[in-house]
Design an enzyme around this catalytic site. Sequence first.
Site, PDB file in Angstrom:
ATOM      1  NE  ARG A  38      -4.216  -1.757   1.742  1.00  0.00           N
ATOM      2  CZ  ARG A  38      -5.029  -2.351   2.603  1.00  0.00           C
ATOM      3  NH1 ARG A  38      -4.762  -2.325   3.894  1.00  0.00           N
ATOM      4  NH2 ARG A  38      -6.094  -2.985   2.173  1.00  0.00           N
ATOM      5  CE  LYS A 200     -22.609 -15.291   6.440  1.00  0.00           C
ATOM      6  NZ  LYS A 200     -22.791 -14.432   7.614  1.00  0.00           N
ATOM      7  N   GLY A 353     -11.107  -8.264  -1.336  1.00  0.00           N
ATOM      8  CA  GLY A 353      -9.898  -8.505  -0.549  1.00  0.00           C
ATOM      9  C   GLY A 353      -9.403  -9.934  -0.666  1.00  0.00           C
ATOM     10  N   GLY A 376     -13.838  -3.439  -0.041  1.00  0.00           N
ATOM     11  CA  GLY A 376     -15.175  -2.889   0.186  1.00  0.00           C
ATOM     12  C   GLY A 376     -15.539  -1.827  -0.838  1.00  0.00           C
TER      13      GLY A 376
HETATM   14  P1  ADP Z   1     -13.822 -11.143  -1.256  1.00  0.00           P
HETATM   15  O1  ADP Z   1     -13.048 -10.663  -0.053  1.00  0.00           O
HETATM   16  O2  ADP Z   1     -12.934 -11.468  -2.412  1.00  0.00           O
HETATM   17  O3  ADP Z   1     -14.925 -10.194  -1.610  1.00  0.00           O
HETATM   18  P2  ADP Z   1     -15.561 -12.770   0.337  1.00  0.00           P
HETATM   19  O4  ADP Z   1     -15.064 -12.112   1.577  1.00  0.00           O
HETATM   20  O5  ADP Z   1     -16.931 -12.494  -0.099  1.00  0.00           O
HETATM   21  O6  ADP Z   1     -14.539 -12.526  -0.868  1.00  0.00           O
HETATM   22  O7  ADP Z   1     -15.490 -14.358   0.524  1.00  0.00           O
HETATM   23  C1  ADP Z   1     -14.314 -15.013   0.878  1.00  0.00           C
HETATM   24  C2  ADP Z   1     -14.585 -16.163   1.804  1.00  0.00           C
HETATM   25  O8  ADP Z   1     -15.518 -17.086   1.242  1.00  0.00           O
HETATM   26  C3  ADP Z   1     -13.328 -16.947   2.061  1.00  0.00           C
HETATM   27  O9  ADP Z   1     -12.994 -16.859   3.432  1.00  0.00           O
HETATM   28  C4  ADP Z   1     -13.680 -18.371   1.661  1.00  0.00           C
HETATM   29  O10 ADP Z   1     -13.147 -19.350   2.537  1.00  0.00           O
HETATM   30  C5  ADP Z   1     -15.187 -18.374   1.726  1.00  0.00           C
HETATM   31  N1  ADP Z   1     -15.755 -19.434   0.891  1.00  0.00           N
HETATM   32  C6  ADP Z   1     -15.677 -19.567  -0.441  1.00  0.00           C
HETATM   33  N2  ADP Z   1     -16.271 -20.704  -0.846  1.00  0.00           N
HETATM   34  C7  ADP Z   1     -16.726 -21.326   0.268  1.00  0.00           C
HETATM   35  C8  ADP Z   1     -17.423 -22.558   0.515  1.00  0.00           C
HETATM   36  N3  ADP Z   1     -17.764 -23.370  -0.488  1.00  0.00           N
HETATM   37  N4  ADP Z   1     -17.737 -22.859   1.806  1.00  0.00           N
HETATM   38  C9  ADP Z   1     -17.382 -22.030   2.818  1.00  0.00           C
HETATM   39  N5  ADP Z   1     -16.739 -20.866   2.644  1.00  0.00           N
HETATM   40  C10 ADP Z   1     -16.413 -20.502   1.390  1.00  0.00           C
HETATM   41 MG    MG Z   2     -13.487 -10.817   2.081  1.00  0.00          MG
END
Ligand code: ADP
Ligand code: MG
Length: 396
Positions: A38, A200, A353, A376
């Site tokens: 960063r 989610k 992230g 975010g």
């Molecule tokens: P980003 O930070 O890229 O936006 P998110 O924070 O929405 O992504 O999601 C990341 C999380 O989703 C990770 O911690 C990962 O372990 C979890 N994840 C992805 N697929 C699954 C799954 N099939 N079951 C449980 N957790 C999952």
């Molecule tokens: Mg995340």
Amino acid sequence: MKRTLESLESQPLEGERALVRVDFNVPIKDGKVTNAKRIVGALPTIEWLRQKGCRVVLMSHLGRPKGKRVAEFSLEQVIGELERQLGIPVQFIADPLAAEAESLTRKMKRGEVALLENTRFYAGESQNEPELAKGFAKLGDFYVNDAFGSAHRAHASTEAVAHLLQPAVAGFLMERELQYLQSTLAEPERPFVAILGGAKISGKIDAIEALLPKVDEILIGGAMACTFFLAMGFEVGTSLVEREKVDLASRVLDAGGDKIILPVGAIVAQTLDSDAELRSVARDSIPAGWAMYDIDQDSREDFIRRIRRAKTVVWNGPMGVFETPPFDAGTVAVARGLAAATGDGATTIVGGGDSAAAVAAAGLESKMSHVSTGGGAALELLEGKALPGVEALDES
Ligand code: ADP
Ligand code: MG
């Protein structure tokens, strides 16, 4: 578009104090910066201002000290790394609201750099308090925001202060983020494919709904896919799902039609363990007591084929529990697909992230057109929201 630093090229900036909001929210261990990414990201803006003869006053948050002075979150710990990166001494201003802070900035020489203490040591920061913003504004003659990762928050150092100094412009890092996540995605070269994953559906539903009318296809992986499987009438064992979102998933499936592409199969296990027994099953055959932790090989191939047909790809959210190998395989496969698409001339953008961390872990960062520095903030742009820290800047 917002006014950028480059638009100030012909202005007489010599001797002016540039108040620059950067994102120095870096990981620190034993008082040392463990990842300087960063800081490196802010260097082009800082160097440009120095070359113009400005006096550069930097401010940032670090961690979540919740409005109190907490030594653990002092930005003084960043000074050493910043000095190394810049190759010059950097002055630390421990109390930006003290009367002498302003005279310290006025005593700086052209090209010198100072860093203010953590903006979140003040409760007014997260409340976007005008009084605090006035205190910050005394330390600069004009304002530059280069902290994309904080731009989705209306804070005193990102929003209120931008109204108090003129001009108020986007720095180079901010400009690049907006270029990719706003301009490119507003008029994408087609086919335009979005890939969404993560834990989610509730965190990503606004993004799905905002992207649907714009994309040609939306590929869905991660645990999110399981809530869609439930909506399709499949059993999902002990997979992570949001049962209260099944109706919502049904509606999205109806609205999205052919645009929504789900995995055809899953890698399942009984426990989330690197040495757990794995099975590869069709999506309608997840056994009771087993959970989906990744997308299967057929899904990876299907997703990659669609990614490589695309001219614009945006990716947010891993395809599986990438933190626990071998459940990172689907995520790594998709990252490689994006890298190949970039090589074919597509524009590939990674926002989020965890997705960015997965791309970095796979060593593929340089193979993407753009990897966003703001999880975010990137997601909010994908949701079609305006970012307060960007809105407050001057129009070009
Ligand atoms: P980003 O930070 O890229 O936006 P998110 O924070 O929405 O992504 O999601 C990341 C999380 O989703 C990770 O911690 C990962 O372990 C979890 N994840 C992805 N697929 C699954 C799954 N099939 N079951 C449980 N957790 C999952
Ligand atoms: Mg995340």
